[in-house]
Design a protein around this motif. Structure first.
Motif, short mmCIF file in Angstrom:
data_model
loop_
_atom_site.label_atom_id
_atom_site.label_comp_id
_atom_site.label_asym_id
_atom_site.label_seq_id
_atom_site.Cartn_x
_atom_site.Cartn_y
_atom_site.Cartn_z
N PHE A 284 0.83 -1.20 0.00
CA PHE A 284 0.00 0.00 0.00
C PHE A 284 0.86 1.25 0.00
O PHE A 284 0.65 2.18 -0.80
N MET A 285 1.86 1.28 0.87
CA MET A 285 2.72 2.45 0.97
C MET A 285 3.57 2.62 -0.30
O MET A 285 3.83 3.73 -0.75
N ILE A 290 5.12 4.46 -6.67
CA ILE A 290 5.27 3.77 -7.95
C ILE A 290 4.76 4.58 -9.16
O ILE A 290 5.41 4.58 -10.22
N PRO A 291 3.65 5.32 -9.06
CA PRO A 291 3.21 6.09 -10.23
C PRO A 291 4.24 7.08 -10.75
O PRO A 291 4.20 7.45 -11.93
N ALA A 292 5.16 7.50 -9.90
CA ALA A 292 6.19 8.45 -10.33
C ALA A 292 7.02 7.88 -11.47
O ALA A 292 7.41 8.61 -12.40
N PHE A 293 7.30 6.59 -11.43
CA PHE A 293 8.16 5.97 -12.43
C PHE A 293 7.44 5.83 -13.77
O PHE A 293 8.08 5.67 -14.81
N LEU A 316 -4.63 17.12 -9.91
CA LEU A 316 -5.24 17.33 -8.60
C LEU A 316 -6.62 16.68 -8.56
O LEU A 316 -7.03 16.11 -7.53
N THR A 317 -7.35 16.76 -9.67
CA THR A 317 -8.66 16.10 -9.74
C THR A 317 -8.52 14.59 -9.65
O THR A 317 -9.30 13.91 -8.96
N ILE A 318 -7.53 14.03 -10.33
CA ILE A 318 -7.27 12.58 -10.25
C ILE A 318 -7.01 12.17 -8.80
O ILE A 318 -7.51 11.13 -8.32
N ALA A 319 -6.23 12.98 -8.08
CA ALA A 319 -5.94 12.67 -6.67
C ALA A 319 -7.20 12.66 -5.83
O ALA A 319 -7.39 11.78 -4.96
N PHE A 347 -3.30 3.85 -5.85
CA PHE A 347 -2.55 4.14 -7.09
C PHE A 347 -3.10 5.38 -7.78
O PHE A 347 -2.34 6.25 -8.22
N VAL A 348 -4.42 5.47 -7.87
CA VAL A 348 -5.06 6.63 -8.52
C VAL A 348 -4.73 7.91 -7.75
O VAL A 348 -4.33 8.92 -8.33
#
Length: 469
Positions: A284-285, A290-293, A316-319, A347-348
């Motif tokens: 989870f952490m 991971i999305p950064a890569f 920001l909307t995705i977050a 992840f989203v």
């Protein structure tokens, strides 16, 4: 190299090699091995291992940030006025890195378990030494080049590596602490020595990376000594008053870092007490990084396609959508046992957070140049001290709010199963409060006026002035 490129480089629009970009990014990787550990795990270490009450820890986080408000501008003014022989900014990566390494290790030592004085001394020391590195490191960014496209690439590389540090912390810390702990748990009193050994490894690795960053960076857009020798702390507040883009960015930093710190510190509680899947916590952490890569290498292309403001709005909307999913998984009974949905939601959320908060660092050199354009002083240290104050203000909220909320909802570390009200409080921290802060962040960034064509004209005008002086 063409004659045009030579002319541009003479005006400060330098191109950087991949090794230079990676070298610079190594500095943020190093800092995140410590910052992310503090952000994600110091609160649970203090409450569950070290033995502090959540409300007491919250007050301590607030007091440390108040000290930072005094300390950060002093460091910023000192850095701008000083000209060490190893480099105006890069020198502090080594000189500040040594004490930072020591305090980071001592913060996670349980030798004085429950001692509030020891916690204060080590945490204050850690925070002050972090400033000694973070302020000049931030200023180093704007000293490498004026080229906005190059700064975007540099920032993408930096954020890629920062999140590599985040991944090493989010996935590696729980795994390593649990493996070294006698009872296999990271949140028990018996895990004290495991935390110490783990932080020893991470802090030493961080120092080695700071030395590498020092070796690969070269300062080329720096005012000479005579132009900065009269810099003073009051310049910080004058800069804040007269530099509107800086004010916008500063308030964005508060909301962004408050959102990240609150969500990060709540993540471990969420997995242990709400999802009841402590063994899945490392995964989870890790999804927080991971999305950064995947997405950070795409940032230059995304920015060219939709523009920097639209990029902020989209991610920001995705977050916010991801946070809504985290909330829904916990409150809708039919979804409670679907651990895969928790991972999808994380992840989203992380995708949106990483891109939006990662790219905001590319705006710092822009507001430095805007200040230089309006009053003739390129006081990068002062500007980064000011942004540092606001990012630490956000971190203060991230430390204070979770502690106070946990105290309010009656969180009890001795209970393996928390009350329904306590679980609801943890859910506020991991989803509701961060989502509210992101809505505020979207409003704040809508006021930012330095589009790429504007800042390019400003930089060209600054270089023309210097040539004609």
């Amino acid at each position: 190299m063409s004659q045009n490129n030579n002319a541009n480089e003479a005006k400060g629009f330098y191109k950087l090699s991949w090794l230079q970009r990676v070298g610079f990014g190594a500095g943020d990787l190093a800092q995140n091995l410590i910052y992310q550990t503090v952000s994600m795990y110091l609160l649970i270490f203090y409450t569950n291992v070290y033995g502090l009450d959540p409300a007491v820890a919250a007050v301590m986080f607030l007091i440390v940030r108040i000290i930072d408000v005094i300390w950060d501008p002093l460091v910023g003014a000192f850095v701008d006025k000083s000209n060490p022989k190893w480099g105006k900014y890069r020198t502090y990566l080594v000189l500040g890195g040594l004490p930072l390494t020591g305090f980071a290790i001592l913060c996670f030592w349980n030798g004085f378990s429950g001692s509030l004085l020891y916690a204060y001394v080590t945490y204050v020391g850690l925070s002050m030494c972090y400033t000694l590195i973070n302020v000049p490191y931030g200023a180093l960014n704007s000293s490498l080049t004026r080229d906005t496209d190059e700064i975007t690439r540099l920032t993408s590389t930096r954020m890629f590596m920062a999140n590599l540090g985040g991944l090493a912390v989010s996935y590696g810390i729980p795994m390593l602490v649990a493996s070294l702990s006698p009872d296999g748990k990271m949140e028990s009193a018996e895990a004290g020595n495991a935390w110490f050994v783990t932080m020893l490894i991470y802090a030493l690795a961080g120092f080695a990376l700071l030395v590498f960053c020092f070796s690969q960076t070269k300062e080329r857009v720096v005012l000479d000594k005579s132009a900065t020798e009269k810099v003073k702390v009051s310049d910080l507040w004058m800069e804040f008053v007269h530099n509107k883009p800086l004010r916008v960015l500063a308030f964005f930093f508060i909301t962004a870092f408050a959102m990240m710190a609150i969500g990060n510190s709540a993540g471990s509680y969420y997995m242990i007490y709400n999802v009841k899947a402590e063994n899945m916590m490392p995964y989870f952490m890790a999804l927080g990084s991971i999305p950064a890569f995947i997405f950070m290498p795409m940032v230059p292309a995304i920015k060219r396609k939709i523009g920097k403001k639209n990029m902020f709005y989209v991610f920001l909307t995705i977050a916010i959508v991801g946070m809504g999913l985290l909330y829904a998984v916990s409150v809708i009974p039919a979804l409670n046992d679907q651990i895969w949905l928790v991972f999808v939601a994380q992840f989203v959320k992380s995708t949106g957070v990483i891109v939006a908060t990662g790219y905001m660092w590319a705006l710092v050199p822009e507001v430095v140049s805007y200040g230089e354009y309006t009053h003739g002083k390129r006081i990068s240290g002062i500007v980064n001290a000011l942004t540092g104050i606001f990012f630490k203000a956000g971190m203060a909220l991230g430390g204070v709010v979770p502690g106070l909320v946990l105290a309010f909802v009656g969180f009890n570390k001795d209970l393996p199963v928390q009350s329904e009200f306590a679980e609801q409080g943890i859910l506020w921290l991991v989803a509701v409060i961060p989502a509210i802060l992101l809505v505020l962040a979207m409003f704040i960034i809508s006021k930012y006026e330095l589009e790429d064509d504007v800042i390019d004209k400003i930089n060209m005008e600054i270089e023309e002035r210097a040539k004609n002086a």
